[in-house]
Design an enzyme around this catalytic site. Structure first.
Site, PDB file in Angstrom:
ATOM      1  N   ARG A   1       0.850  -1.198   0.000  1.00 39.31           N
ATOM      2  CA  ARG A   1       0.000   0.000   0.000  1.00 39.31           C
ATOM      3  C   ARG A   1       0.882   1.242   0.000  1.00 39.31           C
ATOM      4  O   ARG A   1       1.889   1.301   0.714  1.00 39.31           O
ATOM      5  CB  ARG A   1      -0.881  -0.004   1.247  1.00 39.31           C
ATOM      6  CG  ARG A   1      -1.808   1.198   1.435  1.00 39.31           C
ATOM      7  CD  ARG A   1      -2.493   1.020   2.785  1.00 39.31           C
ATOM      8  NE  ARG A   1      -3.576   1.935   3.061  1.00 39.31           N
ATOM      9  CZ  ARG A   1      -3.613   2.743   4.121  1.00 39.31           C
ATOM     10  NH1 ARG A   1      -2.589   2.793   4.968  1.00 39.31           N
ATOM     11  NH2 ARG A   1      -4.666   3.501   4.355  1.00 39.31           N
TER      12      ARG A   1
ATOM     13  N   GLU B   1      -9.193   7.196   5.969  1.00 44.34           N
ATOM     14  CA  GLU B   1      -9.866   7.345   7.283  1.00 44.34           C
ATOM     15  C   GLU B   1     -10.893   8.480   7.235  1.00 44.34           C
ATOM     16  O   GLU B   1     -10.815   9.448   8.002  1.00 44.34           O
ATOM     17  CB  GLU B   1      -8.838   7.567   8.384  1.00 44.34           C
ATOM     18  CG  GLU B   1      -7.969   6.353   8.639  1.00 44.34           C
ATOM     19  CD  GLU B   1      -7.078   6.478   9.866  1.00 44.34           C
ATOM     20  OE1 GLU B   1      -6.772   5.455  10.493  1.00 44.34           O
ATOM     21  OE2 GLU B   1      -6.668   7.621  10.195  1.00 44.34           O
TER      22      GLU B   1
ATOM     23  N   GLU C   1      -5.169  -0.905   8.152  1.00 43.85           N
ATOM     24  CA  GLU C   1      -4.084  -0.342   8.961  1.00 43.85           C
ATOM     25  C   GLU C   1      -4.087  -1.020  10.323  1.00 43.85           C
ATOM     26  O   GLU C   1      -5.130  -1.105  10.979  1.00 43.85           O
ATOM     27  CB  GLU C   1      -4.251   1.173   9.168  1.00 43.85           C
ATOM     28  CG  GLU C   1      -3.988   2.014   7.950  1.00 43.85           C
ATOM     29  CD  GLU C   1      -3.962   3.504   8.286  1.00 43.85           C
ATOM     30  OE1 GLU C   1      -3.648   3.861   9.451  1.00 43.85           O
ATOM     31  OE2 GLU C   1      -4.279   4.312   7.390  1.00 43.85           O
TER      32      GLU C   1
END
Length: 370
Positions: free
Chosen positions: A51, A142, A252
């Site tokens: 990523r 997020e 994450e």
């Protein structure tokens, strides 16, 4: 059908700082201490996906389009899956920061929609020209409180309104449309930060479902010291899988291998009382955390546990002559020691790969104890 259908369980690593560390003299090695390419080390030790974050016009230049192309080509050369994380900012985008890039600050809402669309498509077309197109794209990072504040802000009583949610969803839809215009097979992830918070996770994804935001994968951040217990994560994953029927990725996570702080460093996690019971801040504790996390993801009903990405496993402490663009507060949450040597906690990934291969090879109906 997205291009991640029927792909292996994702054992991913976010190494967005790798480029900057390498450019300033940092290096990595396996346990033998012999310097090797970081991506090679990760692949040899079980990782199958990488990523990267991308910022519009960051100070220092790292994580911009030019550098992303360079690293993306290396990822593809290794045969690894590639997840690209659009922050739509010149800097960090997270629950406390979703600021527009400077070049977009004075745009109207409609102009902002077009900017999201044009920028997203331009980035992906450039990557495609270099045979480095991502397999998956995050439209925002997020984005629990919205993105591109204040136009797309939905946090706080003033902004948590139907009108603001529609504006926020409109921005995301333009990003998704841009991705699909370049390659309709790219998997779309929508990423929030509430790994152990089922109430807020449902609130967010219910809203997106009601507003007609079409995406492929649910992405969650899960850091135990912020997001709760492993049991809370498990409960949330099970509920979201049943409720939405979409693949879920813990995109994450991290866990400390030490609480030791070298001089001039202060870690973001440096207190024993913030650790999970039974998981000490040691290499063994980190490995146990990863093993149990992977088991939880694999046990999501319907096979909807897509996998995970470890956040910045290679963000080793900066030497004084390095000039990484962010103070390193993460060096005890890596999967490499302070000198860049691989930790034995990678055995958790290799064990997971071995287990998956064993299950694949096991005749139907036979028992397999994991």
């Amino acid at each position: 059908m997205s291009n991640l259908e029927n792909k292996p369980f994702i054992l991913g690593m976010d190494v967005s700082f790798m480029d900057e560390i390498e450019q300033h003299g940092g290096s990595y090695s396996d346990t033998d201490g012999k310097e090797q390419d970081l991506l090679s080390i990760l692949k040899l030790n079980g990782a199958n996906a990488i990523r990267l974050r991308i910022w519009n016009d960051p100070i220092g230049g790292f994580c911009n389009l030019e550098r992303t192309v360079t690293i993306a080509k290396r990822i593809k050369e290794q045969g690894l899956q590639f997840l690209l994380d659009f922050h739509y900012s010149d800097r960090w985008a997270d629950p406390a920061n979703q600021w527009k890039p400077k070049a977009w600050e004075n745009l109207s809402y409609e102009e902002l929609q077009r900017a999201v669309c044009t920028y997203t498509a331009d980035v992906l077309r450039t990557l495609k020209e270099h045979d480095a197109l991502p397999d998956m794209v995050q439209v925002g990072n997020e984005i629990t409180p919205g993105m591109l504040w204040d136009e797309g802000r939905v946090s706080g009583e003033e902004h948590d309104t139907d009108e603001q949610w529609e504006r926020f969803a409109g921005l995301v839809k333009y990003g998704i449309a841009a991705v699909k215009s370049v390659d309709s097979n790219i998997n779309i992830m929508i990423h929030i930060d509430r790994g152990g918070d089922n109430v807020e996770s449902r609130k967010f994804y219910d809203r997106f479902e009601a507003l007609g935001v079409e995406f492929d994968t649910i992405g969650l951040s899960y850091y135990p010291w912020w997001h709760g217990t492993l049991d809370a994560l498990r409960d949330n994953l099970h509920d979201l899988a049943a409720r939405y029927g979409k693949p879920i990725n813990v995109v994450e996570t991290a866990y400390p291998w030490t609480l030791e702080q070298p001089e001039d460093h202060e870690w973001i996690l440096n207190q024993e009382d913030l650790l999970l019971p039974g998981y000490p801040a040691s290499v063994e504790g980190q490995a146990r955390y990863l093993q149990d996390l992977l088991q939880i993801i694999r046990e999501v009903p319907g096979g909807l546990g897509q996998g995970f990405y470890y956040w910045e496993p290679a963000w080793i402490p900066s030497k004084p002559e390095w000039s990484v663009g962010h103070p390193n507060n993460w060096g005890n949450l890596t999967m490499f020691d302070f000198k860049g040597r691989k930790l034995e906690s990678f055995t958790a990934l290799k064990a997971d790969v071995t287990s998956e291969e064993s299950e694949t090879d096991t005749p139907k109906g036979s028992a397999l104890i994991r």
